[in-house]
Design a protein around this motif. Structure first.
Motif, PDB file in Angstrom:
ATOM      1  N   MET A  64      23.267   2.036  16.964  1.00 39.65           N
ATOM      2  CA  MET A  64      22.332   1.908  15.856  1.00 39.65           C
ATOM      3  C   MET A  64      20.967   1.514  16.396  1.00 39.65           C
ATOM      4  SD  MET A  64      23.744  -1.501  14.059  1.00 39.65           S
ATOM      5  CE  MET A  64      23.710  -3.091  14.838  1.00 39.65           C
ATOM      6  N   SER A  65      19.945   1.850  15.616  1.00 39.94           N
ATOM      7  CA  SER A  65      18.580   1.522  16.031  1.00 39.94           C
ATOM      8  C   SER A  65      18.051   0.308  15.305  1.00 39.94           C
ATOM      9  CB  SER A  65      17.650   2.713  15.780  1.00 39.94           C
ATOM     10  OG  SER A  65      17.620   3.013  14.400  1.00 39.94           O
ATOM     11  N   HIS A  66      18.781  -0.149  14.267  1.00 36.71           N
ATOM     12  CA  HIS A  66      18.323  -1.281  13.468  1.00 36.71           C
ATOM     13  C   HIS A  66      19.539  -2.001  12.904  1.00 36.71           C
ATOM     14  CE1 HIS A  66      16.051  -3.543  10.451  1.00 36.71           C
ATOM     15  NE2 HIS A  66      14.986  -3.262  11.177  1.00 36.71           N
ATOM     16  N   VAL A  67      19.401  -3.270  12.671  1.00 32.60           N
ATOM     17  CA  VAL A  67      20.513  -4.059  12.159  1.00 32.60           C
ATOM     18  C   VAL A  67      20.900  -3.627  10.747  1.00 32.60           C
ATOM     19  CG1 VAL A  67      21.289  -6.396  11.615  1.00 32.60           C
ATOM     20  CG2 VAL A  67      19.820  -6.014  13.579  1.00 32.60           C
ATOM     21  N   PHE A  68      19.914  -3.320   9.925  1.00 34.57           N
ATOM     22  CA  PHE A  68      20.158  -2.893   8.555  1.00 34.57           C
ATOM     23  C   PHE A  68      19.998  -1.384   8.467  1.00 34.57           C
ATOM     24  CE2 PHE A  68      18.300  -7.181   8.276  1.00 34.57           C
ATOM     25  CZ  PHE A  68      19.380  -7.836   7.703  1.00 34.57           C
ATOM     26  N   PRO A  69      20.701  -0.738   7.542  1.00 30.89           N
ATOM     27  CA  PRO A  69      20.515   0.708   7.386  1.00 30.89           C
ATOM     28  C   PRO A  69      19.087   1.016   6.923  1.00 30.89           C
ATOM     29  CG  PRO A  69      21.966  -0.159   5.670  1.00 30.89           C
ATOM     30  CD  PRO A  69      21.669  -1.287   6.607  1.00 30.89           C
ATOM     31  N   VAL A  70      18.477   1.979   7.567  1.00 29.84           N
ATOM     32  CA  VAL A  70      17.112   2.364   7.223  1.00 29.84           C
ATOM     33  C   VAL A  70      17.164   3.777   6.651  1.00 29.84           C
ATOM     34  CG1 VAL A  70      14.788   2.783   8.104  1.00 29.84           C
ATOM     35  CG2 VAL A  70      16.169   0.932   9.060  1.00 29.84           C
ATOM     36  N   ASN A  71      16.718   3.925   5.411  1.00 28.83           N
ATOM     37  CA  ASN A  71      16.710   5.229   4.756  1.00 28.83           C
ATOM     38  C   ASN A  71      15.306   5.547   4.286  1.00 28.83           C
ATOM     39  OD1 ASN A  71      19.583   5.563   4.893  1.00 28.83           O
ATOM     40  ND2 ASN A  71      19.742   4.060   3.244  1.00 28.83           N
ATOM     41  N   ASN A  72      14.898   6.791   4.473  1.00 30.26           N
ATOM     42  CA  ASN A  72      13.612   7.223   3.941  1.00 30.26           C
ATOM     43  C   ASN A  72      13.734   7.385   2.429  1.00 30.26           C
ATOM     44  OD1 ASN A  72      12.151   7.361   6.322  1.00 30.26           O
ATOM     45  ND2 ASN A  72      12.898   9.407   6.784  1.00 30.26           N
ATOM     46  N   VAL A  73      12.689   7.004   1.733  1.00 24.70           N
ATOM     47  CA  VAL A  73      12.663   7.159   0.292  1.00 24.70           C
ATOM     48  C   VAL A  73      11.603   8.209  -0.027  1.00 24.70           C
ATOM     49  CG1 VAL A  73      12.252   6.017  -1.916  1.00 24.70           C
ATOM     50  CG2 VAL A  73      13.344   4.769  -0.048  1.00 24.70           C
ATOM     51  N   PHE A  74      12.039   9.303  -0.569  1.00 26.31           N
ATOM     52  CA  PHE A  74      11.117  10.387  -0.899  1.00 26.31           C
ATOM     53  C   PHE A  74      10.902  10.435  -2.396  1.00 26.31           C
ATOM     54  CE2 PHE A  74      13.155  11.713   3.071  1.00 26.31           C
ATOM     55  CZ  PHE A  74      12.038  11.943   3.847  1.00 26.31           C
ATOM     56  N   ARG A  75       9.692  10.761  -2.803  1.00 29.67           N
ATOM     57  CA  ARG A  75       9.391  10.916  -4.208  1.00 29.67           C
ATOM     58  C   ARG A  75       8.323  11.994  -4.333  1.00 29.67           C
ATOM     59  NH1 ARG A  75       4.395   8.882  -4.963  1.00 29.67           N
ATOM     60  NH2 ARG A  75       3.721   7.187  -3.634  1.00 29.67           N
ATOM     61  N   GLU A  76       8.188  12.508  -5.533  1.00 23.74           N
ATOM     62  CA  GLU A  76       7.149  13.484  -5.794  1.00 23.74           C
ATOM     63  C   GLU A  76       5.786  12.807  -5.675  1.00 23.74           C
ATOM     64  OE1 GLU A  76       7.303  16.820  -6.432  1.00 23.74           O
ATOM     65  OE2 GLU A  76       9.422  16.614  -5.898  1.00 23.74           O
ATOM     66  N   ASP A  77       4.814  13.496  -5.149  1.00 22.49           N
ATOM     67  CA  ASP A  77       3.462  12.965  -5.041  1.00 22.49           C
ATOM     68  C   ASP A  77       2.726  13.315  -6.330  1.00 22.49           C
ATOM     69  OD1 ASP A  77       1.198  11.808  -4.083  1.00 22.49           O
ATOM     70  OD2 ASP A  77       0.665  13.440  -2.731  1.00 22.49           O
ATOM     71  N   VAL A  78       2.865  12.443  -7.319  1.00 23.28           N
ATOM     72  CA  VAL A  78       2.307  12.687  -8.642  1.00 23.28           C
ATOM     73  C   VAL A  78       1.321  11.573  -8.971  1.00 23.28           C
ATOM     74  CG1 VAL A  78       2.849  12.908 -11.099  1.00 23.28           C
ATOM     75  CG2 VAL A  78       4.445  13.790  -9.392  1.00 23.28           C
ATOM     76  N   VAL A  79       0.115  11.961  -9.418  1.00 18.05           N
ATOM     77  CA  VAL A  79      -0.880  10.975  -9.836  1.00 18.05           C
ATOM     78  C   VAL A  79      -0.457  10.430 -11.186  1.00 18.05           C
ATOM     79  CG1 VAL A  79      -3.290  10.613 -10.447  1.00 18.05           C
ATOM     80  CG2 VAL A  79      -2.703  12.156  -8.572  1.00 18.05           C
ATOM     81  N   THR A  80      -0.359   9.106 -11.273  1.00 23.79           N
ATOM     82  CA  THR A  80       0.078   8.506 -12.538  1.00 23.79           C
ATOM     83  C   THR A  80      -1.023   7.700 -13.205  1.00 23.79           C
ATOM     84  OG1 THR A  80       0.913   6.581 -11.358  1.00 23.79           O
ATOM     85  CG2 THR A  80       2.488   8.352 -11.785  1.00 23.79           C
ATOM     86  N   ASN A  81      -2.072   7.340 -12.453  1.00 23.96           N
ATOM     87  CA  ASN A  81      -3.107   6.495 -13.043  1.00 23.96           C
ATOM     88  C   ASN A  81      -4.438   7.226 -13.195  1.00 23.96           C
ATOM     89  OD1 ASN A  81      -3.684   6.641 -10.346  1.00 23.96           O
ATOM     90  ND2 ASN A  81      -4.148   4.481 -10.081  1.00 23.96           N
ATOM     91  N   GLY A  82      -4.522   8.488 -12.904  1.00 22.89           N
ATOM     92  CA  GLY A  82      -5.764   9.247 -13.031  1.00 22.89           C
ATOM     93  C   GLY A  82      -6.798   8.789 -12.028  1.00 22.89           C
ATOM     94  N   ASP A  83      -7.947   9.450 -12.024  1.00 23.48           N
ATOM     95  CA  ASP A  83      -8.964   9.080 -11.029  1.00 23.48           C
ATOM     96  C   ASP A  83      -9.957   8.052 -11.570  1.00 23.48           C
ATOM     97  OD1 ASP A  83     -10.579  10.549 -12.694  1.00 23.48           O
ATOM     98  OD2 ASP A  83     -11.041  12.112 -11.251  1.00 23.48           O
ATOM     99  N   GLY A  84     -10.024   7.826 -12.852  1.00 24.21           N
ATOM    100  CA  GLY A  84     -10.893   6.807 -13.426  1.00 24.21           C
ATOM    101  C   GLY A  84     -12.374   7.069 -13.204  1.00 24.21           C
ATOM    102  N   ARG A  85     -12.739   8.318 -12.989  1.00 19.19           N
ATOM    103  CA  ARG A  85     -14.127   8.657 -12.672  1.00 19.19           C
ATOM    104  C   ARG A  85     -15.099   8.259 -13.779  1.00 19.19           C
ATOM    105  NH1 ARG A  85     -14.983  14.567 -10.595  1.00 19.19           N
ATOM    106  NH2 ARG A  85     -12.812  14.032 -10.368  1.00 19.19           N
TER     107      ARG A  85
END
Length: 97
Positions: A54-75
């Motif tokens: 193992m490379s780490h004591v705890f399991p390491v998992n990547n967390v993937f999510r959609e790249d979605v803007v949720t707060n707008g740009d506030g321009r």
């Protein structure tokens, strides 16, 4: 098991680490390195059959999510208090001649 560290090895490690060691510090470093190598030899005696690497004591998992803007740009809110605007940007006085 007595691992022996040579003076040349300590000199080389000192050069790599960019350290200037006194004679006492070199002797202490040799003793520390010998202890570390002896400990590693002790660990190598353990039966690790069936133990997954193992490379780490705890399991390491990547967390993937959609790249979605949720707060707008506030321009509009950002530019609402701008003293001067040019289209959708702040306009500031020229500072370089």
């Amino acid at each position: 098991m007595a691992n022996k560290i040579s003076d040349e090895t300590i000199e080389y490690v000192g050069i790599l680490a960019k350290l200037e060691l006194s004679d006492e510090e070199k002797e202490a470093a040799k003793a520390d390195m010998e202890k570390m190598l002896d400990y590693i030899d002790t660990l190598n005696e353990l039966d690790t059959t069936g133990v997954e690497p193992m490379s780490h004591v705890f399991p390491v998992n990547n967390v993937f999510r959609e790249d979605v803007v949720t707060n707008g740009d506030g321009r509009a809110d950002t530019l609402a208090n701008a003293p001067q605007r040019k289209e959708d940007t702040f306009e500031v006085p020229r500072t370089i001649g």
